[in-house]
Design a protein around this motif. Structure first.
Motif, PDB file in Angstrom:
ATOM      1  N   ARG A 152       0.829  -1.202   0.000  1.00 34.22           N
ATOM      2  CA  ARG A 152       0.000   0.000   0.000  1.00 34.22           C
ATOM      3  C   ARG A 152       0.864   1.253   0.000  1.00 34.22           C
ATOM      4  O   ARG A 152       0.485   2.290  -0.557  1.00 34.22           O
ATOM      5  CB  ARG A 152      -0.915  -0.002   1.217  1.00 34.22           C
ATOM      6  CG  ARG A 152      -2.008  -1.070   1.183  1.00 34.22           C
ATOM      7  CD  ARG A 152      -3.032  -0.790   0.067  1.00 34.22           C
ATOM      8  NE  ARG A 152      -3.522   0.576   0.097  1.00 34.22           N
ATOM      9  CZ  ARG A 152      -4.497   0.992   0.872  1.00 34.22           C
ATOM     10  NH1 ARG A 152      -5.101   0.149   1.704  1.00 34.22           N
ATOM     11  NH2 ARG A 152      -4.884   2.262   0.820  1.00 34.22           N
ATOM     12  N   TYR A 154      -3.065   3.032 -13.763  1.00 37.77           N
ATOM     13  CA  TYR A 154      -3.134   4.483 -13.825  1.00 37.77           C
ATOM     14  C   TYR A 154      -2.130   5.066 -12.825  1.00 37.77           C
ATOM     15  O   TYR A 154      -1.838   4.451 -11.802  1.00 37.77           O
ATOM     16  CB  TYR A 154      -4.526   4.997 -13.456  1.00 37.77           C
ATOM     17  CG  TYR A 154      -5.633   4.650 -14.426  1.00 37.77           C
ATOM     18  CD1 TYR A 154      -6.298   3.422 -14.344  1.00 37.77           C
ATOM     19  CD2 TYR A 154      -6.034   5.543 -15.413  1.00 37.77           C
ATOM     20  CE1 TYR A 154      -7.321   3.103 -15.224  1.00 37.77           C
ATOM     21  CE2 TYR A 154      -7.053   5.233 -16.295  1.00 37.77           C
ATOM     22  CZ  TYR A 154      -7.690   4.014 -16.193  1.00 37.77           C
ATOM     23  OH  TYR A 154      -8.703   3.695 -17.072  1.00 37.77           O
ATOM     24  N   GLN A 159      -1.596   8.482 -10.442  1.00 37.80           N
ATOM     25  CA  GLN A 159      -2.278   9.663  -9.906  1.00 37.80           C
ATOM     26  C   GLN A 159      -1.291  10.490  -9.105  1.00 37.80           C
ATOM     27  O   GLN A 159      -0.929  10.135  -7.980  1.00 37.80           O
ATOM     28  CB  GLN A 159      -3.475   9.255  -9.046  1.00 37.80           C
ATOM     29  CG  GLN A 159      -4.310  10.442  -8.586  1.00 37.80           C
ATOM     30  CD  GLN A 159      -5.550  10.028  -7.819  1.00 37.80           C
ATOM     31  OE1 GLN A 159      -5.661   8.913  -7.334  1.00 37.80           O
ATOM     32  NE2 GLN A 159      -6.513  10.928  -7.715  1.00 37.80           N
ATOM     33  N   GLY A 195      -2.886  15.818  -6.169  1.00 40.59           N
ATOM     34  CA  GLY A 195      -3.755  16.881  -6.628  1.00 40.59           C
ATOM     35  C   GLY A 195      -4.240  16.739  -8.056  1.00 40.59           C
ATOM     36  O   GLY A 195      -4.822  17.675  -8.615  1.00 40.59           O
ATOM     37  N   GLN A 196      -4.003  15.595  -8.651  1.00 39.11           N
ATOM     38  CA  GLN A 196      -4.398  15.374 -10.038  1.00 39.11           C
ATOM     39  C   GLN A 196      -5.354  14.193 -10.149  1.00 39.11           C
ATOM     40  O   GLN A 196      -5.510  13.399  -9.208  1.00 39.11           O
ATOM     41  CB  GLN A 196      -3.163  15.087 -10.898  1.00 39.11           C
ATOM     42  CG  GLN A 196      -2.101  16.161 -10.865  1.00 39.11           C
ATOM     43  CD  GLN A 196      -2.579  17.460 -11.464  1.00 39.11           C
ATOM     44  OE1 GLN A 196      -3.188  17.485 -12.538  1.00 39.11           O
ATOM     45  NE2 GLN A 196      -2.319  18.567 -10.786  1.00 39.11           N
ATOM     46  N   GLY A 197      -5.975  14.076 -11.300  1.00 38.69           N
ATOM     47  CA  GLY A 197      -6.761  12.887 -11.568  1.00 38.69           C
ATOM     48  C   GLY A 197      -5.876  11.759 -12.062  1.00 38.69           C
ATOM     49  O   GLY A 197      -4.733  11.988 -12.465  1.00 38.69           O
ATOM     50  N   PRO A 198      -6.369  10.549 -12.025  1.00 37.02           N
ATOM     51  CA  PRO A 198      -5.583   9.419 -12.538  1.00 37.02           C
ATOM     52  C   PRO A 198      -5.285   9.590 -14.025  1.00 37.02           C
ATOM     53  O   PRO A 198      -6.121  10.082 -14.781  1.00 37.02           O
ATOM     54  CB  PRO A 198      -6.499   8.219 -12.293  1.00 37.02           C
ATOM     55  CG  PRO A 198      -7.444   8.655 -11.222  1.00 37.02           C
ATOM     56  CD  PRO A 198      -7.648  10.119 -11.447  1.00 37.02           C
ATOM     57  N   PHE A 253      -3.826   7.393 -17.423  1.00 34.02           N
ATOM     58  CA  PHE A 253      -3.633   6.056 -17.963  1.00 34.02           C
ATOM     59  C   PHE A 253      -2.167   5.747 -18.202  1.00 34.02           C
ATOM     60  O   PHE A 253      -1.412   6.571 -18.720  1.00 34.02           O
ATOM     61  CB  PHE A 253      -4.406   5.937 -19.279  1.00 34.02           C
ATOM     62  CG  PHE A 253      -4.121   4.708 -20.080  1.00 34.02           C
ATOM     63  CD1 PHE A 253      -3.277   4.760 -21.191  1.00 34.02           C
ATOM     64  CD2 PHE A 253      -4.676   3.495 -19.732  1.00 34.02           C
ATOM     65  CE1 PHE A 253      -3.016   3.629 -21.937  1.00 34.02           C
ATOM     66  CE2 PHE A 253      -4.423   2.355 -20.475  1.00 34.02           C
ATOM     67  CZ  PHE A 253      -3.589   2.420 -21.584  1.00 34.02           C
ATOM     68  N   LEU A 283      -2.628   3.271  -9.370  1.00 36.82           N
ATOM     69  CA  LEU A 283      -3.916   2.599  -9.263  1.00 36.82           C
ATOM     70  C   LEU A 283      -4.033   1.495 -10.299  1.00 36.82           C
ATOM     71  O   LEU A 283      -3.634   1.670 -11.447  1.00 36.82           O
ATOM     72  CB  LEU A 283      -5.050   3.603  -9.484  1.00 36.82           C
ATOM     73  CG  LEU A 283      -5.199   4.722  -8.455  1.00 36.82           C
ATOM     74  CD1 LEU A 283      -6.151   5.788  -8.968  1.00 36.82           C
ATOM     75  CD2 LEU A 283      -5.697   4.179  -7.132  1.00 36.82           C
ATOM     76  N   PHE A 326     -11.637  -0.340  -9.236  1.00 34.23           N
ATOM     77  CA  PHE A 326     -10.316   0.153  -8.846  1.00 34.23           C
ATOM     78  C   PHE A 326      -9.865  -0.433  -7.515  1.00 34.23           C
ATOM     79  O   PHE A 326     -10.661  -0.632  -6.593  1.00 34.23           O
ATOM     80  CB  PHE A 326     -10.325   1.681  -8.732  1.00 34.23           C
ATOM     81  CG  PHE A 326     -10.278   2.381 -10.056  1.00 34.23           C
ATOM     82  CD1 PHE A 326     -11.422   2.546 -10.813  1.00 34.23           C
ATOM     83  CD2 PHE A 326      -9.077   2.861 -10.557  1.00 34.23           C
ATOM     84  CE1 PHE A 326     -11.388   3.189 -12.047  1.00 34.23           C
ATOM     85  CE2 PHE A 326      -9.026   3.506 -11.788  1.00 34.23           C
ATOM     86  CZ  PHE A 326     -10.183   3.664 -12.529  1.00 34.23           C
ATOM     87  N   GLY A 327      -8.563  -0.681  -7.423  1.00 32.83           N
ATOM     88  CA  GLY A 327      -7.945  -1.027  -6.161  1.00 32.83           C
ATOM     89  C   GLY A 327      -7.637   0.220  -5.350  1.00 32.83           C
ATOM     90  O   GLY A 327      -7.827   1.341  -5.821  1.00 32.83           O
ATOM     91  N   PRO A 328      -7.131   0.048  -4.118  1.00 32.43           N
ATOM     92  CA  PRO A 328      -6.855   1.185  -3.234  1.00 32.43           C
ATOM     93  C   PRO A 328      -5.608   1.960  -3.613  1.00 32.43           C
ATOM     94  O   PRO A 328      -5.395   3.070  -3.135  1.00 32.43           O
ATOM     95  CB  PRO A 328      -6.679   0.527  -1.867  1.00 32.43           C
ATOM     96  CG  PRO A 328      -6.198  -0.847  -2.181  1.00 32.43           C
ATOM     97  CD  PRO A 328      -6.868  -1.242  -3.454  1.00 32.43           C
ATOM     98  N   GLY A 369      -9.729   3.415  -3.070  1.00 35.67           N
ATOM     99  CA  GLY A 369      -9.758   3.445  -4.521  1.00 35.67           C
ATOM    100  C   GLY A 369     -10.954   4.236  -5.017  1.00 35.67           C
ATOM    101  O   GLY A 369     -11.741   4.779  -4.243  1.00 35.67           O
ATOM    102  N   PHE A 393     -14.396  12.680  -9.170  1.00 30.27           N
ATOM    103  CA  PHE A 393     -13.733  12.747 -10.468  1.00 30.27           C
ATOM    104  C   PHE A 393     -14.720  12.443 -11.582  1.00 30.27           C
ATOM    105  O   PHE A 393     -15.440  11.439 -11.537  1.00 30.27           O
ATOM    106  CB  PHE A 393     -12.580  11.737 -10.548  1.00 30.27           C
ATOM    107  CG  PHE A 393     -11.429  12.049  -9.656  1.00 30.27           C
ATOM    108  CD1 PHE A 393     -11.353  11.509  -8.380  1.00 30.27           C
ATOM    109  CD2 PHE A 393     -10.414  12.900 -10.084  1.00 30.27           C
ATOM    110  CE1 PHE A 393     -10.280  11.796  -7.543  1.00 30.27           C
ATOM    111  CE2 PHE A 393      -9.346  13.203  -9.257  1.00 30.27           C
ATOM    112  CZ  PHE A 393      -9.284  12.654  -7.984  1.00 30.27           C
ATOM    113  N   GLY A 431     -10.777  14.108 -15.106  1.00 26.23           N
ATOM    114  CA  GLY A 431     -10.527  15.483 -14.713  1.00 26.23           C
ATOM    115  C   GLY A 431      -9.634  15.504 -13.478  1.00 26.23           C
ATOM    116  O   GLY A 431      -9.269  14.459 -12.939  1.00 26.23           O
TER     117      GLY A 431
END
Lengths: 117, 118
Positions: free
Chosen positions: A9, A35, A37, A40-43, A45, A91, A108-110, B43, B90, B109
């Motif tokens: 983790r 992914y 991340q 402060g951003q989105g995931p 790819f 992720l 999605f996983g943690p 997640g 998101f 986003g």
């Protein structure tokens, strides 16, 4: 039932070290995504597997990043010679069918939080 | 290239108040649209998705979203916020199946952090 699990983790690495991040998808899921991340951003790819085949690796930021899924289940994301800019949450997501199907949800996983010092 | 804009970085609402989180996208065709929620250390959990048909979609936890093609928007709403809704939200787009793309990753986003005042 069990969801997507990721290990470790949390991972702290010194710059230049190699790391390996593991993803256990939901049993029987065909599709697997990685992914990245940043804070402060989105995931964003990284790469996509359909069973054991890596069909898209266009998001991998450099040749230091390598992913595999040799038996079509567990996947490993490896980062060689880690740099500070690699610090992020990684992720993993899996879905039961082929990517793009209209009813295909990504689970999605943690995530694994990687910190490179 | 596709992109998703969530113009609000952080929103604070009082418990019981209504909520609207904005999402605008740029895409060559009508994409598949998603809203995910992420609690600290967790997640991403899918709240709802739009593929086609009725432009008002219902999701889990009392959330709904409306797709407006003319505005390229997919805003998330909830009539009465609960303290447990505090999290990061998101918006994401994915290519429609007929696009023939080699893979179907989601484009996210940057997220909107929701704080709830008791």
């Amino acid at each position: 039932g069990a969801g997507v699990s990721q290990s470790p983790r949390y991972k702290v690495a010194k710059r230049g070290q190699d790391v390996a991040l593991r993803c256990d998808p939901i049993s029987g899921h065909v599709s697997l995504f990685w992914y990245q991340q940043a804070l402060g951003q989105g995931p964003e790819f990284l790469t996509y597997f359909q069973n054991e085949a890596q069909l898209d690796k266009s998001g991998l930021p450099s040749d230091r990043f390598f992913a595999e899924r040799p038996e079509g289940s567990v996947s490993t994301l490896k980062i060689q010679r880690t740099q500070q800019e690699d610090s992020a949450v990684y992720l993993c997501a899996s879905s039961p069918g082929l990517a793009g199907a209209s009813d295909n949800e990504q689970f999605f996983g943690p995530g694994t939080r990687l910190t490179v010092l | 290239a596709q992109s998703v804009t969530q113009p609000d970085i952080h929103i604070t609402v009082s418990e019981g108040a209504s909520l609207e989180l904005r999402c605008n996208y740029s895409y060559g065709a009508t994409p598949y649209l998603f809203w995910y929620v992420q609690s600290p250390g967790q997640g991403l959990q899918l709240l709802l998705k739009y593929f086609s048909g009725d432009t008002l979609v219902q999701g889990i936890k009392g959330f709904e979203a409306e797709f407006k093609r003319s505005q390229s928007s997919f805003n998330l709403r909830k009539p009465s916020v609960h303290w447990s809704d505090a999290a990061e939200y998101f918006c994401a787009v994915g290519p429609p199946a007929y696009s023939g793309a080699g893979s179907y990753q989601l484009t996210f986003g940057k997220g909107t952090k929701l704080s709830v005042i008791p």
